[in-house]
Design an enzyme around this catalytic site. Structure first.
Site, mmCIF file in Angstrom:
data_model
loop_
_atom_site.group_PDB
_atom_site.id
_atom_site.type_symbol
_atom_site.label_atom_id
_atom_site.label_comp_id
_atom_site.label_asym_id
_atom_site.label_seq_id
_atom_site.Cartn_x
_atom_site.Cartn_y
_atom_site.Cartn_z
ATOM 1 N N SER A 118 0.806 -1.208 0.000
ATOM 2 C CA SER A 118 0.000 0.000 0.000
ATOM 3 C C SER A 118 0.851 1.276 0.000
ATOM 4 C CB SER A 118 -0.956 -0.038 1.197
ATOM 5 O OG SER A 118 -1.954 0.933 1.074
ATOM 6 N N ASP A 126 10.369 5.765 -9.936
ATOM 7 C CA ASP A 126 9.956 6.479 -11.146
ATOM 8 C C ASP A 126 10.702 7.795 -11.332
ATOM 9 O OD1 ASP A 126 8.189 4.451 -11.743
ATOM 10 O OD2 ASP A 126 6.468 5.437 -10.798
ATOM 11 N N LYS A 163 -0.774 -4.326 -3.245
ATOM 12 C CA LYS A 163 -2.051 -3.725 -2.851
ATOM 13 C C LYS A 163 -2.130 -2.320 -3.429
ATOM 14 C CE LYS A 163 -4.833 -2.207 1.084
ATOM 15 N NZ LYS A 163 -4.882 -0.791 0.670
#
Length: 489
Positions: A262, A273, A287
Site C-alpha cells: 500500500s 519512477d 495492494k
C-alpha cells in the site's frame, strides 16, 4: 464474522471493524492511547505484565513490575474490584484503559511471590501513552570498503502513521511518519552519513497522505501518485507541502519485501519512477487499492454508547506517475535480494477476489537522470560481494532448505522416523551455522540454543547498505555532478 465475510466478497480489503477494533486501528495510526502504559499477555488463567512502556504512567509510578499478575480491576480508588481471572486479554485491556486523568485500581499478585502470598493493590492515574517503539527509528551501520569506513544511515519505517485526532485539535506537535523521518535524517546528517537506506520491510502501509508527504522529503515538488475513484475520475496527488523541502539529496536505497504494501508501494514506486534512488529486496505485496473509513455511528447509535464500529470500503485504485498500477503486481525491485517469503502464497496475487492490474495515462513529471546503467553496475558489484559473504551464503542455504521442506508432498506417520528426521534437520541447521561461524572466525556452538538472536546479523540490510556504499562511491568518483532532469509526457 458475517459482516467481514460479506465485505470480503467485494474485495480483500473491504471489511468491518468492531468498536474495539476501530479503537485499535486508531491507536496504530496515532501511536498513542490513554491508559497505564503496560503491555499485557496471558499466562494460563491470568493476565500478566509483559513489559512497562517507557514514559507512561506505570513507568512513572514504578509500582507495577514485569511478571506481576492482574487478578482484579476497579474504576477509581474506591471502585468495586472486578475479578478478571480467566478473562480474555482484550476484555481486561478494555477495563484498564480509560479517559486521561482517571484512576484505575489493580489487584496484583506480585512477580515471583509464593502461593498464598497476599495480593497487593496499585492505584494508577491514566495518561497518554506514546508507542515510541512502533515509530520510525534510525541507526548507522559501518561498511568497510577498500581501506575506508563508510557510514550508512538506516531509517526503519514500520508503518505510515499520522495522529489525525491531535492534528484536528490544532496540536502542531502531532505524531507522523514524515515528521519523525525528517527529524531522524537531520540527526543522521549531523553525525555525518555517506548514504541512506529507508527500510520498509514488513510495512503494510497506513495513511495515503503520509506516503505522499514522505516522498516529498526526497523528491522536489511534483505528482507522487494518481488516484482513480469508482466513477473513473482520475486525480493527481502531489506532496501536500507546496514549498519544496527536500530533506536529503544523497545516495539512497529503499529496502522492501513481500510484506511491504500500500503506502510503502506508493513511496517505493515514486523513488523508482523519479530515479531518485534504487529499490532493493523482493517484489512488494501488490495492494494498489484505496480504502475509506465510514463510521456507522453517523447513522445510528447503540444504547451502551460503545457505538457500532466502522466500515472500511475500497473506493478506488492508485497508479504510479507512469500510469501503471501496483495492484496485483506490486513494485519490482531494481536489485532483487533473496527472501524466505514465498511470493506465490503471500501477496495480493494470492487472493481470489483481488482486483486486476491495469493502467491509466501517464502524468507529467520531472524525473532524474535514468539509473539503468548504474543499476547494472550495482547488481554486478552486489553479486560479486555475495559470492564471498558467509552470511549471505548461509541465508541462501537456509532458503533452499526451507523450499525443500515445503516441496515435500508426504509425511511419514511413524513417530520414530519423524523424530529422526527432526533431529537430522536440527543437525543440518547446526552444521550450517558453524560453517558460517568458522568462515567469519567466530567460535562454533554445540547447540542451536546457544545462539543469541541479537548477535545474528541482518543479512539483507547489510547487502542494502553495501549497495548504497557503491552508490556513494560512484557519486564521489563522478565528482558529484549536478542533477540532470528530463520531462516525461
Amino acid at each position: 464474522r458475517f459482516m467481514n465475510a460479506f465485505a470480503h466478497t467485494l474485495d480483500p480489503h473491504s471489511s468491518y471493524l468492531s468498536p474495539r477494533n476501530s479503537e485499535e486501528y486508531r491507536i496504530q495510526m496515532s501511536l498513542s492511547y490513554f491508559g497505564i502504559g503496560a503491555s499485557l499477555q496471558t499466562d494460563g488463567d491470568f493476565v500478566k505484565i509483559a513489559g512497562i512502556i517507557p514514559g507512561g504512567p506505570a513507568a512513572a509510578a514504578g509500582s507495577l513490575k514485569p511478571e506481576d499478575r492482574i487478578t482484579g480491576v476497579a474504576q477509581g480508588s474506591d471502585g468495586e474490584i472486578v475479578d478478571v481471572i480467566g478473562w480474555r486479554l482484550d476484555d481486561v485491556v478494555e477495563l484498564i484503559r480509560g479517559p486521561a486523568d482517571s484512576v484505575v485500581r489493580l489487584e496484583i499478585i506480585p512477580a515471583n511471590s509464593l502461593p498464598g502470598s497476599p495480593k497487593t493493590f496499585i492505584d494508577l492515574t491514566r495518561g497518554e501513552v506514546k508507542l515510541e517503539e512502533q515509530a520510525a527509528k534510525a541507526e548507522i551501520t559501518k561498511i568497510q570498503r577498500d581501506g575506508r569506513e563508510w557510514s550508512i544511515g538506516v531509517i526503519d519505517v514500520p508503518s505510515f502513521y499520522r495522529d489525525y485526532r491531535a492534528l484536528s485539535s490544532g496540536d502542531k506537535d502531532y505524531k507522523s511518519t514524515t515528521k519523525d523521518v525528517k527529524r531522524l535524517i537531520a540527526e543522521l546528517e549531523e553525525e555525518g552519513i555517506d548514504g541512506l537506506v529507508i527500510d520498509l520491510r514488513g510495512n503494510g502501509g497506513g495513511h495515503l497522505t503520509e506516503a505522499t508527504a514522505l516522498s516529498g522529503l526526497f523528491i522536489d515538488n511534483g505528482p507522487v501518485v494518481q488516484l482513480r475513484n469508482a466513477n473513473g475520475r482520475i486525480s493527481r496527488l502531489d506532496d501536500p507541502d507546496p514549498v519544496p523541502r527536500v530533506a536529503y539529496s544523497g545516495p539512497m536505497a529503499v529496502l522492501v519485501d513481500r510484506y511491504s504494501a500500500s503506502a510503502s508501494e506508493i513511496f517505493s514506486a515514486a523513488i523508482q519512477d523519479y530515479a531518485r534512488g534504487v529499490v532493493v529486496g523482493q517484489q512488494t505485496f501488490g495492494k494498489g487499492t484505496v480504502q475509506n473509513l465510514y463510521s456507522l455511528d453517523q447513522y445510528l447509535r447503540s444504547e451502551d454508547d460503545k457505538g457500532f464500529g466502522q466500515l472500511t470500503l475500497t473506493i478506488g485504485k492508485y497508479y504510479r506517475v507512469t500510469g501503471e498500477s501496483t495492484q496485483h503486481r506490486g513494485v519490482d525491485p531494481d536489485i532483487a535480494l533473496p527472501s524466505h517469503i514465498n511470493a506465490e502464497l503471500i501477496g495480493e496475487s494470492a487472493r481470489d477476489t483481488a482486483l486486476p492490474w491495469d493502467t491509466v495515462q501517464t502524468t507529467r513529471f520531472r524525473a532524474g537522470k535514468p539509473l539503468e546503467g548504474m543499476i547494472e553496475s550495482l547488481t554486478v558489484s552486489y553479486a560479486e560481494r555475495a559470492k564471498d559473504d558467509p552470511n549471505f551464503q548461509y541465508q541462501m542455504d537456509m532458503i533452499r532448505a526451507a523450499e525443500e521442506i515445503s516441496a515435500k508432498k508426504s509425511l511419514t506417520l511413524n513417530m520414530q522416523t519423524r523424530r529422526d528426521e527432526h533431529e537430522q534437520e536440527l543437525q543440518r541447521r547446526l552444521d550450517r551455522e558453524n560453517e558460517r561461524r568458522m568462515a567469519l572466525g567466530i567460535e562454533p556452538v554445540e547447540n542451536l540454543d546457544d545462539i543469541d538472536e541479537d548477535e545474528f546479523p541482518d543479512i539483507l540490510l547489510d547487502q542494502a547498505a553495501g549497495i548504497v556504499t557503491d552508490l556513494a562511491t560512484m557519486r564521489e568518483m563522478a565528482g558529484q555532478p549536478a542533477k540532470t532532469a528530463q520531462v516525461r509526457p
